[in-house]
Design a protein around this motif. Structure first.
Motif, mmCIF file in Angstrom:
data_model
loop_
_atom_site.group_PDB
_atom_site.id
_atom_site.type_symbol
_atom_site.label_atom_id
_atom_site.label_comp_id
_atom_site.label_asym_id
_atom_site.label_seq_id
_atom_site.Cartn_x
_atom_site.Cartn_y
_atom_site.Cartn_z
ATOM 1 N N ALA A 28 -7.795 18.038 -8.480
ATOM 2 C CA ALA A 28 -7.056 17.060 -9.284
ATOM 3 C C ALA A 28 -5.641 16.861 -8.762
ATOM 4 C CB ALA A 28 -7.027 17.493 -10.749
ATOM 5 N N LEU A 29 -5.069 17.909 -8.197
ATOM 6 C CA LEU A 29 -3.709 17.798 -7.661
ATOM 7 C C LEU A 29 -3.648 17.008 -6.357
ATOM 8 C CD1 LEU A 29 -2.323 21.374 -8.350
ATOM 9 C CD2 LEU A 29 -1.534 19.234 -9.381
ATOM 10 N N GLN A 32 -6.475 11.587 -5.981
ATOM 11 C CA GLN A 32 -6.394 10.631 -7.085
ATOM 12 C C GLN A 32 -7.793 10.312 -7.643
ATOM 13 O OE1 GLN A 32 -3.720 9.460 -8.689
ATOM 14 N NE2 GLN A 32 -5.004 8.275 -10.049
ATOM 15 N N GLN A 34 -10.436 12.217 -7.739
ATOM 16 C CA GLN A 34 -10.888 13.386 -8.491
ATOM 17 C C GLN A 34 -10.122 13.509 -9.802
ATOM 18 O OE1 GLN A 34 -13.484 15.359 -7.988
ATOM 19 N NE2 GLN A 34 -14.012 14.222 -6.150
ATOM 20 N N ARG A 35 -8.840 13.192 -9.777
ATOM 21 C CA ARG A 35 -8.030 13.221 -10.995
ATOM 22 C C ARG A 35 -8.567 12.190 -11.994
ATOM 23 N NH1 ARG A 35 -3.530 14.116 -8.822
ATOM 24 N NH2 ARG A 35 -2.990 12.006 -8.205
ATOM 25 N N GLN A 36 -8.941 11.001 -11.505
ATOM 26 C CA GLN A 36 -9.505 9.965 -12.358
ATOM 27 C C GLN A 36 -10.833 10.425 -12.974
ATOM 28 O OE1 GLN A 36 -8.146 7.097 -13.329
ATOM 29 N NE2 GLN A 36 -9.915 6.700 -14.612
ATOM 30 N N GLN A 39 -10.086 12.795 -15.763
ATOM 31 C CA GLN A 39 -9.590 12.094 -16.943
ATOM 32 C C GLN A 39 -10.741 11.410 -17.694
ATOM 33 O OE1 GLN A 39 -6.590 9.689 -15.060
ATOM 34 N NE2 GLN A 39 -4.961 11.156 -15.543
#
Length: 66
Positions: A28-29, A32, A34-36, A39
């Motif tokens: 996630a860090l 982007q 993977q972060r999405q 979420q």
């Protein structure tokens, strides 16, 4: 499975993933997309109060002997 923490499944369907929380945090860090994904998943997660589930406390107490 023995203590009821996981559902009874064939052992070939169970895979140990190690430090999945740490790996997910790193992904996630640095990513982007993977972060999405994280979420989107967080929006689908629901809270389940186990103490209110019928029989949970009894089963939990029995498992404390481990």
């Amino acid at each position: 499975m023995t203590i009821g923490l996981l559902p009874e499944l064939p052992l070939d369907r169970v895979l140990q993933v190690g430090n999945a929380a740490g790996t997910g945090a790193r992904l996630a860090l640095i990513s982007q997309p993977q972060r999405q994904k994280a979420q989107e998943l967080a929006q689908r997660v629901r809270y389940l109060e186990l103490a209110r589930s019928p029989g949970f406390m009894r089963r939990f107490a029995r498992a404390m002997s481990l």
